[in-house]
Enzyme design. Structure first.
Site, short mmCIF file in Angstrom:
data_model
loop_
_atom_site.label_atom_id
_atom_site.label_comp_id
_atom_site.label_asym_id
_atom_site.label_seq_id
_atom_site.Cartn_x
_atom_site.Cartn_y
_atom_site.Cartn_z
N GLY A 15 0.84 -1.35 -0.05
CA GLY A 15 0.08 -0.04 -0.16
C GLY A 15 0.71 1.15 -0.10
NE ARG A 90 -8.51 -11.77 -6.83
CZ ARG A 90 -8.55 -12.79 -6.75
NH1 ARG A 90 -7.78 -13.57 -5.81
NH2 ARG A 90 -9.46 -13.70 -7.37
CG ASN A 106 -3.26 -1.05 -13.02
OD1 ASN A 106 -3.00 -1.16 -11.67
ND2 ASN A 106 -2.50 -1.71 -13.75
CG HIS A 108 1.88 -2.01 -15.53
ND1 HIS A 108 2.01 -3.24 -15.14
CD2 HIS A 108 3.09 -1.98 -16.51
CE1 HIS A 108 2.57 -4.02 -15.65
NE2 HIS A 108 3.49 -3.26 -16.57
CB THR A 140 -9.41 -1.93 -21.80
OG1 THR A 140 -7.98 -2.17 -21.74
CG2 THR A 140 -9.61 -0.36 -21.93
C1 GRF Z 1 3.35 -1.00 -7.44
O1 GRF Z 1 4.64 -1.30 -7.98
C2 GRF Z 1 2.30 -0.83 -8.57
O2 GRF Z 1 2.80 -0.45 -9.63
C3 GRF Z 1 2.22 -2.52 -8.94
O3 GRF Z 1 2.19 -2.98 -7.78
C4 GRF Z 1 3.10 -2.38 -6.88
C5 GRF Z 1 2.37 -1.93 -5.58
O4 GRF Z 1 2.99 -1.35 -4.53
N1 GRF Z 1 0.98 -2.62 -9.62
P1 GRF Z 1 2.17 -0.80 -3.25
O5 GRF Z 1 1.30 -1.70 -2.68
O6 GRF Z 1 1.50 0.51 -3.97
O7 GRF Z 1 3.37 -0.45 -2.10
#
Ligand code: GRF
Length: 217
Positions: A15, A90, A106, A108, A140
């Site tokens: 988080g 997920r 999201n 990424h 998407t």
């Molecule tokens: C981040 O690197 C995000 O880009 C990816 O999962 C990681 C989550 O990290 N989808 P956090 O839980 O926000 O510390």
């Protein structure tokens, strides 16, 4: 600016992106944080600020469709304008994604469309790329392929390993996501009917969709 816009954040673990969003004191309301795991550290960050949390344990459902339906019900109970995946690990069903069309963001950890999916930092190093980064995009049905809202770029430097590169990208994530959400709350970009994100230039001569790491400045 609309301080009443409501956001639900979905997390799965640490988080740290949620933490960055909460620290940024954005002009929007995080109305709930939802996780499939009760031990997600990010839940505590929300609770400490009095933000409602929900746990929807994936094991409690027969399959992905049932889980996604329960998740959808929980989310819709908070009537969000936007649903934000901040490390939500997920894959979501097409039905779920369709339900939130144009309202599901999201983050990424790569410069999409390069390196969709997992192990992005390892793959970036293996390919020998000179720049890497993170992308905020709409979700998407096709994994990590939705309209791009903004990207943050970091250099790959000699001696980098997966951990150093991941840390550099993560700190960019912590800048990029609050930046994008603040701009959303201030109506500085929209998702057009053509499926492309349009930023409104506020006459600064800069590409509003791109953040560069300090190393480049
Ligand atoms: C981040 O690197 C995000 O880009 C990816 O999962 C990681 C989550 O990290 N989808 P956090 O839980 O926000 O510390």
């Amino acid at each position: 600016m609309n301080a009443e816009r409501r956001v639900v954040v979905l997390i799965s673990g640490r988080g740290s992106n949620l933490g960055a969003l909460l620290e940024a004191r954005l002009p929007l309301q995080v109305v709930a944080v939802i996780s499939p795991r009760a031990d997600a550290a990010g839940l505590g960050l929300a609770q400490a600020r009095g933000i409602p949390t929900r746990v929807i344990p994936a094991e409690g459902y027969a399959g992905r469709a049932d889980f996604d339906q329960a998740l959808q019900q929980a989310i819709d109970g908070f009537a969000p304008d936007l649903v934000v995946l901040a490390g939500f690990m997920r894959i979501l069903t097409p039905e779920f994604v369709a339900h939130y069309q144009g309202r599901l963001l999201n983050i990424h950890p790569s410069l999409l469309p390069a390196f969709p999916g997992l192990h992005t930092h390892r793959r970036a190093l293996a390919e020998g790329v000179a720049v890497h980064g993170c992308t905020v995009h709409f979700v998407t049905p096709e994994l990590d392929r939705g309209p791009i809202v903004a990207q943050g770029v970091v250099p790959v430097v000699p001696g980098d390993d997966e951990a150093t590169l991941a840390a550099r990208v993560l700190s960019m994530e912590h800048r990029l996501f609050p930046y994008v959400l603040r701009a959303w709350a201030e109506s500085r970009w929209v998702l057009g009917a053509d499926g492309q994100v349009r930023w409104y230039d506020d006459s600064r001569e800069q590409n509003l969709r791109l953040l560069w790491a300090g190393e480049f400045q």
